[in-house]
Design an enzyme around this catalytic site. Structure first.
Site, PDB file in Angstrom:
ATOM      1  N   PRO A   9       0.791  -1.222   0.000  1.00 23.76           N
ATOM      2  CA  PRO A   9       0.000   0.000   0.000  1.00 23.76           C
ATOM      3  C   PRO A   9       0.830   1.283   0.000  1.00 23.76           C
ATOM      4  O   PRO A   9       1.853   1.372   0.663  1.00 23.76           O
ATOM      5  CB  PRO A   9      -0.816  -0.099   1.300  1.00 23.76           C
ATOM      6  CG  PRO A   9      -0.121  -1.114   2.132  1.00 23.76           C
ATOM      7  CD  PRO A   9       0.521  -2.062   1.173  1.00 23.76           C
ATOM      8  N   ASN A  10       0.335   2.225  -0.780  1.00 20.64           N
ATOM      9  CA  ASN A  10       0.884   3.591  -0.894  1.00 20.64           C
ATOM     10  C   ASN A  10       2.180   3.672  -1.695  1.00 20.64           C
ATOM     11  O   ASN A  10       2.682   4.769  -1.926  1.00 20.64           O
ATOM     12  CB  ASN A  10       1.076   4.241   0.493  1.00 20.64           C
ATOM     13  CG  ASN A  10      -0.232   4.330   1.243  1.00 20.64           C
ATOM     14  OD1 ASN A  10      -1.196   4.886   0.725  1.00 20.64           O
ATOM     15  ND2 ASN A  10      -0.302   3.745   2.436  1.00 20.64           N
ATOM     16  N   ARG A  17       4.628  11.013  -2.555  1.00 14.97           N
ATOM     17  CA  ARG A  17       4.538  10.686  -1.138  1.00 14.97           C
ATOM     18  C   ARG A  17       5.840  11.009  -0.376  1.00 14.97           C
ATOM     19  O   ARG A  17       6.903  10.476  -0.710  1.00 14.97           O
ATOM     20  CB  ARG A  17       4.282   9.176  -1.071  1.00 14.97           C
ATOM     21  CG  ARG A  17       4.283   8.606   0.281  1.00 14.97           C
ATOM     22  CD  ARG A  17       4.247   7.081   0.241  1.00 14.97           C
ATOM     23  NE  ARG A  17       4.116   6.595   1.587  1.00 14.97           N
ATOM     24  CZ  ARG A  17       4.392   5.368   1.960  1.00 14.97           C
ATOM     25  NH1 ARG A  17       4.783   4.465   1.075  1.00 14.97           N
ATOM     26  NH2 ARG A  17       4.263   4.999   3.225  1.00 14.97           N
ATOM     27  N   TYR A  22      11.151   9.142   0.976  1.00 12.92           N
ATOM     28  CA  TYR A  22      11.146   8.125  -0.085  1.00 12.92           C
ATOM     29  C   TYR A  22      11.753   8.592  -1.405  1.00 12.92           C
ATOM     30  O   TYR A  22      11.805   7.811  -2.357  1.00 12.92           O
ATOM     31  CB  TYR A  22       9.708   7.634  -0.305  1.00 12.92           C
ATOM     32  CG  TYR A  22       9.123   6.967   0.924  1.00 12.92           C
ATOM     33  CD1 TYR A  22       9.664   5.787   1.400  1.00 12.92           C
ATOM     34  CD2 TYR A  22       8.053   7.529   1.617  1.00 12.92           C
ATOM     35  CE1 TYR A  22       9.156   5.172   2.540  1.00 12.92           C
ATOM     36  CE2 TYR A  22       7.530   6.921   2.753  1.00 12.92           C
ATOM     37  CZ  TYR A  22       8.082   5.747   3.204  1.00 12.92           C
ATOM     38  OH  TYR A  22       7.579   5.136   4.333  1.00 12.92           O
ATOM     39  N   ASN A  75       7.972  -5.628  -1.020  1.00 15.58           N
ATOM     40  CA  ASN A  75       7.960  -4.513  -0.092  1.00 15.58           C
ATOM     41  C   ASN A  75       6.526  -4.437   0.421  1.00 15.58           C
ATOM     42  O   ASN A  75       5.641  -3.895  -0.260  1.00 15.58           O
ATOM     43  CB  ASN A  75       8.359  -3.202  -0.765  1.00 15.58           C
ATOM     44  CG  ASN A  75       8.416  -2.048   0.242  1.00 15.58           C
ATOM     45  OD1 ASN A  75       7.875  -2.151   1.341  1.00 15.58           O
ATOM     46  ND2 ASN A  75       9.066  -0.958  -0.136  1.00 15.58           N
ATOM     47  N   ALA A  78       3.232  -0.742   4.766  1.00 12.66           N
ATOM     48  CA  ALA A  78       2.697  -0.713   6.136  1.00 12.66           C
ATOM     49  C   ALA A  78       2.267  -2.102   6.623  1.00 12.66           C
ATOM     50  O   ALA A  78       2.291  -2.372   7.838  1.00 12.66           O
ATOM     51  CB  ALA A  78       1.525   0.257   6.203  1.00 12.66           C
ATOM     52  N   GLU A  99      12.483  -9.567   1.569  1.00 10.53           N
ATOM     53  CA  GLU A  99      11.742  -8.355   1.954  1.00 10.53           C
ATOM     54  C   GLU A  99      12.609  -7.121   1.674  1.00 10.53           C
ATOM     55  O   GLU A  99      13.798  -7.126   1.982  1.00 10.53           O
ATOM     56  CB  GLU A  99      11.417  -8.429   3.452  1.00 10.53           C
ATOM     57  CG  GLU A  99      10.693  -7.211   3.991  1.00 10.53           C
ATOM     58  CD  GLU A  99      10.391  -7.354   5.484  1.00 10.53           C
ATOM     59  OE1 GLU A  99      10.044  -8.454   5.944  1.00 10.53           O
ATOM     60  OE2 GLU A  99      10.518  -6.345   6.188  1.00 10.53           O
ATOM     61  N   HIS A 101      12.772  -2.728   1.954  1.00 11.23           N
ATOM     62  CA  HIS A 101      12.239  -1.420   2.356  1.00 11.23           C
ATOM     63  C   HIS A 101      13.134  -0.330   1.806  1.00 11.23           C
ATOM     64  O   HIS A 101      14.366  -0.443   1.875  1.00 11.23           O
ATOM     65  CB  HIS A 101      12.165  -1.298   3.883  1.00 11.23           C
ATOM     66  CG  HIS A 101      11.242  -2.298   4.472  1.00 11.23           C
ATOM     67  ND1 HIS A 101       9.884  -2.190   4.349  1.00 11.23           N
ATOM     68  CD2 HIS A 101      11.485  -3.464   5.104  1.00 11.23           C
ATOM     69  CE1 HIS A 101       9.319  -3.242   4.913  1.00 11.23           C
ATOM     70  NE2 HIS A 101      10.262  -4.038   5.376  1.00 11.23           N
ATOM     71  N   ARG A 108      13.493   4.505  12.205  1.00 14.01           N
ATOM     72  CA  ARG A 108      12.241   5.264  12.212  1.00 14.01           C
ATOM     73  C   ARG A 108      11.423   4.945  13.471  1.00 14.01           C
ATOM     74  O   ARG A 108      11.973   4.431  14.447  1.00 14.01           O
ATOM     75  CB  ARG A 108      11.485   4.983  10.906  1.00 14.01           C
ATOM     76  CG  ARG A 108      12.317   5.408   9.663  1.00 14.01           C
ATOM     77  CD  ARG A 108      11.579   5.189   8.380  1.00 14.01           C
ATOM     78  NE  ARG A 108      10.379   6.022   8.301  1.00 14.01           N
ATOM     79  CZ  ARG A 108       9.399   5.833   7.418  1.00 14.01           C
ATOM     80  NH1 ARG A 108       9.499   4.859   6.514  1.00 14.01           N
ATOM     81  NH2 ARG A 108       8.341   6.615   7.412  1.00 14.01           N
TER      82      ARG A 108
HETATM   83  C1  DQA Z   1       8.347   1.063   3.705  1.00 16.69           C
HETATM   84  C2  DQA Z   1       8.466   1.262   5.225  1.00 16.69           C
HETATM   85  C3  DQA Z   1       7.106   1.081   5.893  1.00 16.69           C
HETATM   86  O1  DQA Z   1       7.218   1.287   7.294  1.00 16.69           O
HETATM   87  C4  DQA Z   1       6.102   2.068   5.339  1.00 16.69           C
HETATM   88  O2  DQA Z   1       4.816   1.836   5.905  1.00 16.69           O
HETATM   89  C5  DQA Z   1       6.035   2.056   3.855  1.00 16.69           C
HETATM   90  C6  DQA Z   1       7.273   1.951   3.102  1.00 16.69           C
HETATM   91  C7  DQA Z   1       9.678   1.374   2.979  1.00 16.69           C
HETATM   92  O3  DQA Z   1       9.820   0.933   1.842  1.00 16.69           O
HETATM   93  O4  DQA Z   1      10.550   2.040   3.546  1.00 16.69           O
HETATM   94  O5  DQA Z   1       4.978   2.243   3.268  1.00 16.69           O
HETATM   95  O6  DQA Z   1       8.026  -0.296   3.462  1.00 16.69           O
END
Ligand code: DQA
Length: 145
Positions: A9-10, A17, A22, A75, A78, A99, A101, A108
């Site tokens: 998501p997102n 964003r 990011y 990835n 959230a 995984e 990120h 964070r």
């Molecule tokens: C994320 C880190 C997560 O905590 C966050 O909710 C994201 C992006 C990252 O790629 O750094 O949406 O996965």
């Protein structure tokens, strides 16, 4: 070798964003770079990209990867910090998964320090921005070949 690349998501909002966290690149930029990197690594690597804002769709995609994909890069965004369902889906199909990120989740907020997904993965890459996807592919390729 077929690799499924899942973004949660997102991540479709990259470029807009929170650029201070990011960066200014888009998800399409990440996918294009990874596509080129895969070709340079081994011409026989096939990538499929999938993004969803819905937990159940991600679970369905992982289930449907069974007998179709050799590896998964995810990835979970959230859902990393909340989703037992995605963790269970990865464990169910038993496909080698990495995984990723973009940000270093351990630098964070406290709630981002836990990953339900990481214990089901062969490795995790965090904090190297979009290069993390290439690092994940390099590691996954090494583990699969
Ligand atoms: C994320 C880190 C997560 O905590 C966050 O909710 C994201 C992006 C990252 O790629 O750094 O949406 O996965």
């Amino acid at each position: 070798m077929k690799i499924l690349v899942i973004n949660g998501p997102n991540l479709n909002m990259l470029g807009i964003r929170e650029p201070q966290i990011y960066g200014s690149y888009t998800l399409e930029d990440i996918e294009n770079e990874l596509f080129e990197y895969a070709k340079s690594l081994d011409g026989s690597i096939e990538l499929e990209f999938f993004q969803s804002n819905f937990e159940g769709e991600i679970v369905d995609k992982i289930q449907n990867a069974l007998n179709k994909f050799d590896g998964i890069i995810i990835n979970p965004a959230a859902y990393t910090h909340t989703s037992v369902a995605i963790a269970d889906a990865i464990a169910s199909v038993n496909i080698k998964t990495v995984e990723v990120h973009l940000s270093n989740i351990f630098l964070r907020e406290e709630f981002r320090h836990n990953s339900f997904i990481a214990p089901k993965c062969i490795g995790q890459v965090a904090g190297f921005s979009k290069d993390g996807y290439k690092m994940a592919l390099f590691g996954l390729y090494g583990a699969l070949k």
